[in-house]
Write an enzyme that holds these catalytic residues in place. Structure first.
Site, short mmCIF file in Angstrom:
data_model
loop_
_atom_site.label_atom_id
_atom_site.label_comp_id
_atom_site.label_asym_id
_atom_site.label_seq_id
_atom_site.Cartn_x
_atom_site.Cartn_y
_atom_site.Cartn_z
N ASN A 210 -5.27 8.18 19.36
CA ASN A 210 -3.96 9.40 18.18
C ASN A 210 -5.43 9.78 17.78
O ASN A 210 -6.50 10.05 17.62
CB ASN A 210 -3.37 8.32 17.16
CG ASN A 210 -4.90 7.41 16.21
OD1 ASN A 210 -5.36 8.06 15.93
ND2 ASN A 210 -4.48 6.06 16.48
N ASP A 279 -0.75 0.90 17.74
CA ASP A 279 -0.14 -0.57 17.15
C ASP A 279 0.37 -1.26 18.58
O ASP A 279 1.77 -2.41 18.33
CB ASP A 279 1.88 -0.35 16.72
CG ASP A 279 1.69 0.49 15.71
OD1 ASP A 279 0.69 -0.25 14.46
OD2 ASP A 279 2.27 1.32 14.71
N LYS A 289 -9.76 2.64 38.99
CA LYS A 289 -8.90 3.44 38.30
C LYS A 289 -7.72 3.52 39.34
O LYS A 289 -7.48 3.62 40.61
CB LYS A 289 -9.79 4.91 38.49
CG LYS A 289 -9.03 5.60 38.48
CD LYS A 289 -9.43 7.83 38.50
CE LYS A 289 -9.04 8.47 39.16
NZ LYS A 289 -9.50 9.46 39.65
N PRO A 306 -1.51 -6.67 17.19
CA PRO A 306 -2.06 -7.87 15.85
C PRO A 306 -2.03 -6.72 15.27
O PRO A 306 -2.34 -5.40 15.02
CB PRO A 306 -2.83 -8.38 16.35
CG PRO A 306 -3.96 -7.77 16.87
CD PRO A 306 -2.62 -6.85 17.92
N ASP A 307 -0.98 -6.96 14.08
CA ASP A 307 -1.58 -5.81 12.76
C ASP A 307 -2.07 -6.63 11.80
O ASP A 307 -2.64 -7.48 10.72
CB ASP A 307 -0.22 -6.30 11.72
CG ASP A 307 0.01 -5.20 10.52
OD1 ASP A 307 -1.23 -5.43 9.55
OD2 ASP A 307 1.13 -4.70 10.18
N LYS A 339 5.37 -1.26 3.40
CA LYS A 339 3.95 -1.98 3.60
C LYS A 339 3.51 -2.50 3.16
O LYS A 339 2.62 -3.71 2.62
CB LYS A 339 3.29 -0.62 4.61
CG LYS A 339 3.50 -0.44 6.01
CD LYS A 339 3.57 1.60 5.92
CE LYS A 339 4.30 1.70 7.49
NZ LYS A 339 3.82 2.90 8.13
N LYS A 343 2.36 -6.08 3.71
CA LYS A 343 1.02 -6.81 3.78
C LYS A 343 0.46 -7.18 3.26
O LYS A 343 -0.94 -7.41 3.58
CB LYS A 343 0.51 -5.19 4.69
CG LYS A 343 1.04 -4.55 5.75
CD LYS A 343 0.14 -3.14 7.06
CE LYS A 343 0.73 -2.53 7.64
NZ LYS A 343 0.92 -2.03 8.84
O1 PMT Z 1 -8.95 9.68 9.98
P1 PMT Z 1 -8.65 10.91 9.85
O2 PMT Z 1 -8.37 11.97 10.63
O3 PMT Z 1 -9.63 11.61 8.50
O4 PMT Z 1 -7.45 10.57 9.01
C1 PMT Z 1 -6.37 9.85 7.87
C2 PMT Z 1 -5.21 9.24 8.26
C3 PMT Z 1 -4.33 9.83 8.49
C4 PMT Z 1 -5.55 8.13 9.98
C5 PMT Z 1 -5.45 8.35 7.30
O5 PMT Z 1 -5.04 9.02 6.12
C6 PMT Z 1 -4.14 6.89 7.03
O6 PMT Z 1 -3.06 7.10 7.40
N1 PMT Z 1 -4.86 5.85 8.09
C7 PMT Z 1 -3.28 5.20 8.08
C8 PMT Z 1 -2.61 5.67 9.66
C9 PMT Z 1 -2.61 4.00 9.97
O7 PMT Z 1 -1.66 3.15 11.29
O8 PMT Z 1 -1.20 4.70 9.00
P2 PMT Z 1 0.18 2.44 9.81
O9 PMT Z 1 1.05 3.16 8.33
O10 PMT Z 1 0.84 2.76 11.21
O11 PMT Z 1 -0.05 1.53 8.56
C10 PMT Z 1 0.02 1.11 7.54
C11 PMT Z 1 -1.51 0.59 7.30
O12 PMT Z 1 -1.57 -1.17 8.06
C12 PMT Z 1 -2.80 0.44 7.56
O13 PMT Z 1 -3.64 0.89 6.62
C13 PMT Z 1 -3.63 1.11 8.64
O14 PMT Z 1 -4.77 1.24 8.97
C14 PMT Z 1 -2.74 -0.38 9.40
N2 PMT Z 1 -2.46 -1.34 10.28
C15 PMT Z 1 -1.82 -0.44 11.63
C16 PMT Z 1 -1.53 -0.60 12.49
C17 PMT Z 1 -1.97 -2.33 13.40
N3 PMT Z 1 -1.48 -2.25 14.43
N4 PMT Z 1 -3.05 -2.82 12.30
C18 PMT Z 1 -3.11 -2.80 10.87
O15 PMT Z 1 -3.68 -2.82 10.66
#
Ligand code: PMT
Length: 399
Positions: A210, A279, A289, A306-307, A339, A343
């Site tokens: 991403n 995710d 390849k 995993p989360d 969330k 979490k």
């Molecule tokens: O890096 P930059 O370009 O400065 O951009 C910043 C950002 C947009 C990445 C940052 O501000 C941000 O929003 N980060 C969280 C991105 C994300 O994965 O959001 P989420 O809503 O999908 O996840 C929620 C939380 O769970 C987050 O703290 C994430 O780190 C965590 N997560 C998500 C998925 C996963 N499989 N495991 C996790 O721990």
């Protein structure tokens, strides 16, 4: 009087924001600082030296060849006297001269000679600020330790709306205070920050990822370090400049992130998860390849990763403060609140990543800091500023 007796040199360059520099002087003086102003020729087109002379109660230095103030002495003595050297407003031209070490007037000459910390408050038209040359110069200056406040975004004097507006005088003075009296309110705390994007490999040359640049996570890490914390960053792929003085652990996939974060979590006081982990991952990772299938469609299966934040939430220890982010494009606050609970976080930084100036790969963000006690709105601001607000809230939660 937080700056009583401190020596501040303020360079004023030629932009419409020069008038705001007068308020910077006034506020610095109210805090007890001794302020010396150096103006460029173009700055004097916008504001009279008399304004700064009156406010600072010191002579204003304007011209290298002014015989009343022998420059050989003046530029070296101000360079040595400065405890902090502020340039506000800092034009694109001034930043370019600084990046190249050009010393062709009193201000640039003095600046080149100083060993004091330097703070710049850029102010210019959005096009000039976003120009590759200016951004490259900023990278060079940052890499030399020059500190930057702003620019903010908003309505500019040229009629544009966007980034390039000089930070407000109180923000500049706060940055000066931070340099001269660094807040060490996180001393003794161990902080882990996650940053950047994970990559999920399909084969040796292809992956799914991403747009996370690491700017947000690195800004938090830098701010926590400057406030005295011992900081570990677990980072995926990033394009932002790595902060100095923190320990950085590099990972690739979400499963790597899980392993790196959970291994270190028990010893941390604060964990802030700004990374954007994938995710999903491919159910099969090919060793070689993948070849084209003679025009036939390929169906790739994804399985859930995993989360990491939820895993950290499950192993949360008493006294730990856990902060997550919510990157949303709809139903921001509902999703963020869900969330926060799911979490087991203490705070979630909700950012709507579809808004201009917010989210992925930009220097600014717009966020709501949501806790179980309430929320704090953080309007469009630099990620460095948002990082400070997040840390302020973390310390509030730990009281
Ligand atoms: O890096 P930059 O370009 O400065 O951009 C910043 C950002 C947009 C990445 C940052 O501000 C941000 O929003 N980060 C969280 C991105 C994300 O994965 O959001 P989420 O809503 O999908 O996840 C929620 C939380 O769970 C987050 O703290 C994430 O780190 C965590 N997560 C998500 C998925 C996963 N499989 N495991 C996790 O721990």
């Amino acid at each position: 009087m937080t700056l009583k007796g401190r020596e501040v040199v303020l360079g004023v360059t030629g932009g419409i924001a020069a008038y705001k520099a007068a308020e910077v002087v006034s506020r610095l003086r109210k805090q007890g600082a001794n302020v010396h102003v150096i103006m460029t020729k173009s700055a004097m087109e916008f504001v009279q030296p008399l304004t700064f002379e009156t406010l600072s109660n010191n002579p204003v230095v304007t011209d290298t060849f002014d015989r009343r103030a022998p420059w050989e002495v003046e530029h070296i003595s101000l360079a040595q006297r400065a405890e902090v050297f502020v340039i506000a407003p800092a034009t694109a031209n001034m930043l370019a001269k600084m990046a190249c070490g050009i010393a062709d007037d009193m201000l640039s000459t003095t600046l080149l000679a100083t060993k004091a910390p330097v703070l710049v408050a850029p102010a210019m038209n959005t096009g000039m600020w976003t120009a590759d040359a200016t951004q490259h110069n900023m990278e060079v200056l940052r890499s030399r330790g020059v500190q930057v406040v702003g620019p903010g975004a908003g309505f500019l004097a040229c009629g544009d709306v966007g980034s390039g507006r000089m930070s407000e005088p109180q923000e500049i003075v706060a940055a000066v205070e931070n340099i001269l009296n660094p807040k060490l309110d996180m001393a003794g705390l161990k902080v882990m920050v996650t940053a950047g994007a994970t990559r999920e490999r399909l084969d040796p040359v292809r992956y799914m990822t991403n747009d996370s640049s690491g700017k947000m996570g690195f800004a938090i890490a830098e701010a926590a370090k400057n406030r005295g914390a011992q900081v570990t960053v677990v980072a995926g792929a990033t394009t932002a400049k790595e902060p100095d003085g923190v320990s950085i652990v590099r990972i690739e996939s979400t499963r790597d992130l899980l392993a790196a974060v959970t291994a270190r979590a028990p010893e941390m006081d604060v964990i802030i998860q700004a990374a954007a982990p994938a995710d999903y991952r491919f159910s099969v990772q090919h060793d070689q390849k993948m070849k084209k299938q003679s025009g036939a469609a390929i169906v790739l299966e994804l399985v859930e990763n995993p989360d990491v934040a939820a895993a950290v939430g499950q192993m949360k220890k008493p006294g730990q403060t856990l902060v997550g982010f919510a990157a949303e494009t709809e139903n921001l606050m509902e999703n963020a609140a869900r969330k926060l609970d799911k979490k087991n976080l203490d705070m979630i930084v909700a950012n709507d990543v579809s808004r201009p100036g917010a989210g992925f790969n930009v220097d600014t963000n717009i966020a709501t800091l949501l806790t179980r006690k309430g929320s704090v709105e953080c309007p469009l601001q630099q990620k460095a500023e948002l990082a400070q607000r997040i840390l302020d809230q973390v310390l509030e939660l730990r009281k």
